[in-house]
Design a protein around this motif. Sequence first.
Motif, mmCIF file in Angstrom:
data_model
loop_
_atom_site.group_PDB
_atom_site.id
_atom_site.type_symbol
_atom_site.label_atom_id
_atom_site.label_comp_id
_atom_site.label_asym_id
_atom_site.label_seq_id
_atom_site.Cartn_x
_atom_site.Cartn_y
_atom_site.Cartn_z
ATOM 1 N N ALA A 159 -0.398 64.022 -50.955
ATOM 2 C CA ALA A 159 -1.259 65.062 -50.393
ATOM 3 C C ALA A 159 -0.682 65.611 -49.092
ATOM 4 O O ALA A 159 -0.689 66.827 -48.861
ATOM 5 C CB ALA A 159 -2.662 64.506 -50.160
ATOM 6 N N THR A 199 -13.869 63.117 -54.978
ATOM 7 C CA THR A 199 -12.778 64.036 -54.661
ATOM 8 C C THR A 199 -13.294 65.186 -53.796
ATOM 9 O O THR A 199 -14.498 65.403 -53.660
ATOM 10 C CB THR A 199 -12.128 64.569 -55.945
ATOM 11 N N VAL A 248 -7.307 67.795 -50.161
ATOM 12 C CA VAL A 248 -7.231 66.357 -50.421
ATOM 13 C C VAL A 248 -6.893 65.621 -49.128
ATOM 14 O O VAL A 248 -7.538 64.634 -48.751
ATOM 15 C CB VAL A 248 -6.188 66.046 -51.511
ATOM 16 N N MET A 249 -5.870 66.119 -48.426
ATOM 17 C CA MET A 249 -5.463 65.493 -47.175
ATOM 18 C C MET A 249 -6.625 65.400 -46.191
ATOM 19 O O MET A 249 -6.904 64.339 -45.634
ATOM 20 C CB MET A 249 -4.319 66.288 -46.537
ATOM 21 N N ARG A 255 -2.050 59.494 -51.168
ATOM 22 C CA ARG A 255 -2.185 60.009 -49.803
ATOM 23 C C ARG A 255 -0.893 60.673 -49.340
ATOM 24 O O ARG A 255 -0.915 61.793 -48.794
ATOM 25 C CB ARG A 255 -2.564 58.891 -48.823
ATOM 26 N N THR A 285 0.660 69.743 -47.884
ATOM 27 C CA THR A 285 -0.322 70.323 -46.969
ATOM 28 C C THR A 285 0.265 71.517 -46.218
ATOM 29 O O THR A 285 -0.461 72.353 -45.722
ATOM 30 C CB THR A 285 -0.838 69.259 -45.987
ATOM 31 N N LEU A 302 -2.551 70.840 -51.646
ATOM 32 C CA LEU A 302 -3.272 69.568 -51.534
ATOM 33 C C LEU A 302 -3.873 69.356 -50.145
ATOM 34 O O LEU A 302 -4.333 68.263 -49.827
ATOM 35 C CB LEU A 302 -2.348 68.394 -51.882
ATOM 36 N N THR A 333 -8.137 61.400 -47.365
ATOM 37 C CA THR A 333 -7.113 60.413 -47.017
ATOM 38 C C THR A 333 -7.400 59.671 -45.716
ATOM 39 O O THR A 333 -8.086 60.162 -44.828
ATOM 40 C CB THR A 333 -5.723 61.072 -46.913
#
Length: 451
Positions: free
Chosen positions: A235, A149, A177-178, A232, A239, A174, A182
């Motif tokens: 996320a 992560t 994360v993006m 995905r 964003t 997020l 992803t």
Amino acid sequence: MQNTIRNSEFKSEIDKILNLPVTKTEIAEYYSQNCKKGDLKIGLEYERISLDSRSYENANYRFLSEIIKNFALINDWEIIYDSDTIIGAKDGFNSISLEPGGQFEISLEPKTGLDDILENLDHYKRQIDKLGEYYNIAFLPYGINPKTTYPNIDIVKKQRYEIMADYLPRIGKLAPVMMRETAGVQVNFDYISEDDAILKLKTAAYMSPFITGFYANSPIRGNQLTKYKSFRALAWKYTGYNRCNLFYQNLINPRMGQGFEDYIDAIIDVPMLYIIRDGRMIELMGKLTFREFMQNGYMNWSATLDDYILHSSLTFPDVRLKNCIEIRNHDTQGIINALSVCALYKGILYSKNTMFETIDLLKHLNYEDLEIMGINSAKFGLDYMVDKLKMTASDVAKRLFEISRKNLPDTEKDYLDKPIWLLENRKCIADLMLEKGVSDTISLCNYLSSL
């Protein structure tokens, strides 16, 4: 050969000399100049997750850079640097590059035929995979890093990525994360006129939640199942509400007289990240919107067309207008499924009749409906009701694929056979792995390698 320059280009140069700000009319002319004549082509940008094949953790940048150097040497490509950092390689319209978390992208020269796209993609993919084996790197056709992560993924040292990594988490929880985790499939389509561009943009926007749901391919994250079939997609939803999703609301709801300026109006209201002057990045970090930059300038600088083009590239709607129509809302896939994404949109977007048929199917949905269904698709794939249409999301997606297939050449219809079969059985891509009991990184990698 005689040198020529368009009036708009000449005016842009004069505006720079006089320090005059770019206007919406000039920006609209930029889009108009990108209208295509002749055969319309399709571009594909194909990302995969880069993993250490022994530990299944995120791949080390050092090995990814070695893969790029060797690939460039084999193919006689030019290596791309950001300062001293290797970030990719290119040859004409073809390129390979690293996304912020080390995701590996292949970007292909646009082609008219799907078989040509497949041949090119398979050729470069095989080379990259073979180099990856030498460095114990596996490239996973999956929408999110299944094990590592974002706190444990270093950003590739590209200045653009570092600015984004600093700013985006302030507006989207997020966003890390993006950026770091992803991987997606992006397809690009030509437009022939302003009306055609807006119709394509609107058609693909209406389709977006259903196609997101069908190509959901990221239910496992952090080495365990999540509650989402496409983490995905989730996320990207979180964003930045005014930078991602379908924030150009005025283009969604049907009305007459829509054009480039409607899209431009949405883009220039997005806060700016940076501008470039004399090769140096000037960070703005959301201090002003592009509209405010056009009206008031910043320090001693006025807004230019190049500033707008850069700024628009730092907005990330599901469907984006550039020198082509970019459609960006799909989890990455195996290459045959990636080609089916190209086929789906080719069958719909390269015929005015099929675009009208698609919009007629979905016309009762408004902007808020599409955004809510985007969240539903991230969570459920296609297993939910679309109340306004009195259909399941799966049935809507099946209808879209059928509309597309009838307009494809006979030699390309088979790209949609598997998707339509899945939709007849009310399944999305993620459902196949979940039915096989895939629940962690190792079982996921074994499953994907068996396909």
